[in-house]
Design a protein around this motif. Structure first.
Motif, PDB file in Angstrom:
ATOM      1  N   GLU A 108      11.868   0.725  -1.968  1.00  8.90           N
ATOM      2  CA  GLU A 108      11.345   1.408  -1.040  1.00  8.90           C
ATOM      3  C   GLU A 108      10.931   2.914  -1.588  1.00  8.90           C
ATOM      4  O   GLU A 108      10.332   3.628  -1.264  1.00  8.90           O
ATOM      5  N   LEU A 109      11.826   3.371  -2.735  1.00  6.16           N
ATOM      6  CA  LEU A 109      11.402   4.325  -3.589  1.00  6.16           C
ATOM      7  C   LEU A 109      10.328   3.908  -4.667  1.00  6.16           C
ATOM      8  O   LEU A 109       9.397   5.056  -5.019  1.00  6.16           O
ATOM      9  N   LEU A 142       7.920   1.590  -4.793  1.00  7.39           N
ATOM     10  CA  LEU A 142       6.606   1.165  -4.268  1.00  7.39           C
ATOM     11  C   LEU A 142       5.710   2.675  -4.090  1.00  7.39           C
ATOM     12  O   LEU A 142       4.526   2.350  -4.589  1.00  7.39           O
ATOM     13  N   PRO A 143       6.091   3.524  -3.411  1.00  9.57           N
ATOM     14  CA  PRO A 143       5.351   4.625  -3.365  1.00  9.57           C
ATOM     15  C   PRO A 143       4.946   5.141  -4.656  1.00  9.57           C
ATOM     16  O   PRO A 143       3.875   5.540  -5.032  1.00  9.57           O
ATOM     17  N   LEU A 144       5.804   5.266  -5.517  1.00 14.75           N
ATOM     18  CA  LEU A 144       5.780   5.708  -6.965  1.00 14.75           C
ATOM     19  C   LEU A 144       4.655   5.064  -7.782  1.00 14.75           C
ATOM     20  O   LEU A 144       3.833   5.493  -8.093  1.00 14.75           O
ATOM     21  N   LEU A 198       2.304   3.129  -6.625  1.00 12.92           N
ATOM     22  CA  LEU A 198       0.908   3.277  -6.014  1.00 12.92           C
ATOM     23  C   LEU A 198       0.508   4.618  -6.320  1.00 12.92           C
ATOM     24  O   LEU A 198      -0.691   4.947  -6.890  1.00 12.92           O
ATOM     25  N   GLU A 199       1.176   5.581  -6.358  1.00 14.96           N
ATOM     26  CA  GLU A 199       0.804   7.224  -6.779  1.00 14.96           C
ATOM     27  C   GLU A 199       0.494   6.985  -8.352  1.00 14.96           C
ATOM     28  O   GLU A 199      -0.582   7.540  -8.860  1.00 14.96           O
ATOM     29  N   GLU A 259      -3.057   5.226  -9.015  1.00 13.38           N
ATOM     30  CA  GLU A 259      -4.202   5.983  -8.438  1.00 13.38           C
ATOM     31  C   GLU A 259      -4.709   6.865  -9.627  1.00 13.38           C
ATOM     32  O   GLU A 259      -5.737   6.939  -9.802  1.00 13.38           O
ATOM     33  N   ASP A 303       6.288  -6.880  -4.220  1.00 13.30           N
ATOM     34  CA  ASP A 303       5.445  -6.900  -3.157  1.00 13.30           C
ATOM     35  C   ASP A 303       4.239  -7.816  -3.304  1.00 13.30           C
ATOM     36  O   ASP A 303       3.382  -7.270  -3.937  1.00 13.30           O
TER      37      ASP A 303
END
Length: 735
Positions: free
Chosen positions: A143-144, A146-148, A150-151, A154, A173
């Motif tokens: 949960e920590l 995946l956002p990192l 994706l960031e 980009e 995922d």
């Protein structure tokens, strides 16, 4: 006193009570402090020492977790950042822990330092970002993560970092990874990123066609250079595995064939990758042989392909066997005559020897001095060949060359040092096997013996060859007696054994066994030699003092090896079994650094002793946890406590445990379950076990794993045939 905030708490850590790879960790504080040294050499030395102590060849220790906070602070302060981050990444990746109170403590310690390490995800240096990403992947929750990811995706522009992000996303995922991968299939991305994107798409069920196929094969066409292709190995392997699991073996083999036949700018490196994957797939699946034979035969005989890949192709074809393709032996015979490629020719002749091709003796004779591998194979297999006059002449010429003073020069082909030793032993073994038929070579053998250039082991081999020829029998006996009664070691044991076989004299052999059993390098050989003799009260008397005292709790491994071999000899020659139970108990509890074969020998001896070894049952039962030791443990349990273990139900449970291990058999121990099944007989195998064994023997996935693909293939085939023989079904049922 340390006052720098970097080192806050350093002195409060009980370093002397902690350990690393080389013992007490009391030297770790000094090594950490030296990382801050003003001289690069001192800092580099300290980092090297930490890489060998708190992390050592993939293992972490009790001191490791305590060192992590200080390492993270150093990296955060810009001190030895790259090297320290590499060390933290290695610690985070470790799954092998020694002396650690809490499993995963070192990795958890790295995870706790993430606030200090997170900024490195945005560092200007590509390698620093990659290392930080690897640390994050191994220590942080999804949960920590995946956002990192994706960031970072980009904004990231460097191909390898983007490739690492895709790799991490695929593990976390599938749907997210597929979406990222689809966007990365196009030619705007670097080949390594496209390769990973194709792998991710295949794993998600996307067909191997169109954009996915183009992305998955882009690395074959571009001039990537050694520095990139060298890092592609794992990604290529992942794509091959994805194709095997989501398409079929033939599809994966097609990709490998493209690599093996590549002629692009990076052809040499790509062909090496292709060969590595061909070996890996062939070691895994039996059907790969039929698929790969045509392309491997082409690669082996194609002059423009580098010799390493050609030799690897020959070795793989050899493992497949002559029946894998018509005319294959003819192609190898052609290779055997290539003077410009002696190592390739040697591999081809060695293969023909293994296949028992009658042309092998003539081809070996043509260039005997440059055929070390073929000679080694012929020494093992010459009993399967008729006497060859050309080879016998070549051996005589070679022995004459070796008797000349100049024969030890470096210009004499591939034989030097240990290779020269093996060459002579091989030549003498061939003559010994051909016996009286090879008597015309006796002058050359005698000349070498008289030259004084042979070692003791070589001289014994020469004498046994003369004995087999029937040449100078009394002189040969006298010489063997001399070697058998002087000094100790392998040559003494060999000479005494040869003398016993030649004359029936047991005195020299008994003496050699008495001396050899007390030297760990030859203890097992001495014990094996003793088992060929009738029970001897003399040996029992001679070994009483060695058997009587129980081993000390801290007895080193080499002493336990000697004691187990002495115990085997003692029991065979009529000694009281109870006397060896203390040493068997000690070994069966598997003290550190104990050789597994010594444990197997101890368990097999316990089986021989039978019910009198009842006190060993708890230790033997504990061996059931180890697949490599399980067959020996089962044999012992059945023989020692038949009422408990040799009932129909209990025996079936033990056999089921062994059968469950067969799909992942280590080649070094593959005979253990086979020998046990042969001893128990077909009646001990339930119909379910027989069906399972038959299925294992005919399935596509191989059972045996060895150090190399050819070994895996050949050992698996031997294992498969042994299983079919045990279940009395030499012909596999049609699938």
């Amino acid at each position: 006193m340390v006052i720098d905030p970097l080192w806050d708490g350093l002195e409060s850590v009980p370093w002397a009570e902690l350990h690393h790879a080389y013992g007490s960790a009391e030297d770790v504080p000094e090594q950490l402090l030296q990382l801050q040294s003003s001289t690069d050499d001192e800092a580099a030395t300290a980092l090297h020492e930490l890489f060998g102590s708190i992390w050592h060849q993939g293992t972490v220790y009790s001191a490791t977790a305590y060192a992590v906070p200080f390492l993270a602070r150093l990296a955060g302060a810009g001190i030895q950042t790259c090297g320290v981050l590499d060390l933290l990444a290695a610690i985070a990746a470790s799954t092998d822990e020694r002396g650690v109170a809490e499993p995963g403590a070192a990795r958890h310690a790295v995870a706790q330092q993430w606030p200090l390490l997170r900024p490195f995800m945005d560092d200007a240096d590509e390698q620093t970002r990659r290392t930080a990403l690897h640390i994050m992947i191994r220590t942080q929750r999804s949960e920590l993560l995946l956002p990192l990811l994706l960031e970072r995706w980009e904004f990231e522009t460097e191909p390898w970092v983007r490739t690492d992000i895709l790799t991490a996303a695929q593990k976390l995922d599938d749907l997210l990874a597929r979406d990222l991968a689809i966007a990365a299939l196009g030619p705007a991305e670097a080949p390594q990123t496209r390769l990973r994107a194709a792998t991710t798409c295949i794993a998600a069920g996307t067909p191997w066609e169109g954009e996915v196929y183009a992305a998955g094969t882009a690395w074959l066409a571009d001039d990537l250079g050694h520095h990139i292709i060298g890092q592609l190995d794992d990604h290529i392997t992942d794509l091959v595995d994805a194709l095997v699991h989501h398409c079929d073996i033939a599809t994966a083999a097609d990709l490998i064939t493209l690599a093996l036949t590549n002629s692009g700018p990076s052809a040499e490196l790509i062909r090496r990758c292709g060969m590595s994957e061909a070996e890996r797939l062939s070691a895994e699946f039996r059907s790969a042989a039929k698929i790969f034979v045509p392309v491997l035969a082409t690669v082996a005989t194609k002059g423009v392909v580098e010799e390493y890949v050609r030799r690897s192709a020959v070795n793989l074809l050899c493992a497949f066997g002559p029946e894998s393709a018509p005319g294959l032996a003819d192609k190898l015979a052609t290779l055997a005559g290539l003077p410009e490629s002696p190592e390739l020719a040697d591999a081809a002749v060695a293969c023909l020897v293994q296949w028992r091709d009658p042309r092998a003796t003539f081809l070996l004779a043509q260039e005997l001095p440059t055929r070390p591998e073929a000679l080694s194979q012929m020494a093992e297999a010459c009993a399967s060949f008729e006497l060859s006059a050309p080879l016998l002449d070549a051996i005589r010429n070679r022995l004459s060359q070796l008797a000349e003073p100049s024969s030890s020069s470096s210009s004499d082909g591939p034989f030097s040092g240990i290779s020269r030793h093996n060459e002579l032993i091989g030549l003498f073994r061939i003559l010994r096997t051909w016996a009286a038929h090879a008597h015309i070579a006796s002058p050359e053998v005698i000349n070498l013996l008289n030259s004084g250039s042979l070692s003791r082991i070589q001289a014994v081999a020469a004498l046994t060859a003369l004995a087999a020829m029937g040449i100078e029998p009394q002189w040969t006996v006298d010489m063997l007696t001399q070697f058998a009664t002087q000094k100790t070691g392998f040559s003494t044991l060999d000479a005494a054994t040869a003398l016993h076989e030649l004359t029936g004299h047991t005195e020299p052999l008994l003496t050699a066994i008495e001396n050899g059993i007390q030297k760990s390098p030859i203890a097992r050989m001495a014990a094996e030699a003793s088992l060929s003799l009738a029970p001897s009260e003399r040996l029992v008397t001679a070994l009483t003092n060695k058997v009587a005292p129980p081993p000390s709790p801290d007895a080193p491994a080499h002493e336990l090896i000697e004691r187990v071999q002495i115990a085997r000899l003692w029991v065979h020659h009529g000694g009281e079994p109870a006397a060896v139970l203390p040493v068997l108990t000690r070994v069966l509890h598997r003290p550190p650094r104990t050789d597994l074969w010594t444990v197997i020998d101890a368990a097999n001896l316990a089986a021989r002793i039978g019910p009198a070894a009842e006190e060993l049952l708890p230790a033997l039962a504990s061996l059931l946890d180890s697949p490599r030791l399980r067959p020996a443990a089962v044999r012992a349990l059945l023989n020692i406590a038949p009422a408990q273990y040799n009932t129909e139900i209990a025996r079936a449970e033990l056999i089921d445990m062994i059968v469950a291990d067969l799909p992942k058999t280590d080649s070094l121990y593959q005979q253990q379950p086979i020998e046990l099944f042969e001893e128990l007989g077909p009646s001990a195998l339930t119909p379910d076990v027989v069906n399972t064994l038959r299925q294992l023997a005919v399935q596509d996935r191989r059972m045996v794993r060895a150090r190399s693909a050819p070994e895996s293939i050949q050992n698996d085939e031997s294992f498969r045939r042994s299983i079919l023989a045990i279940i009395a079904d030499q012909t596999p049922p049609k699938s």
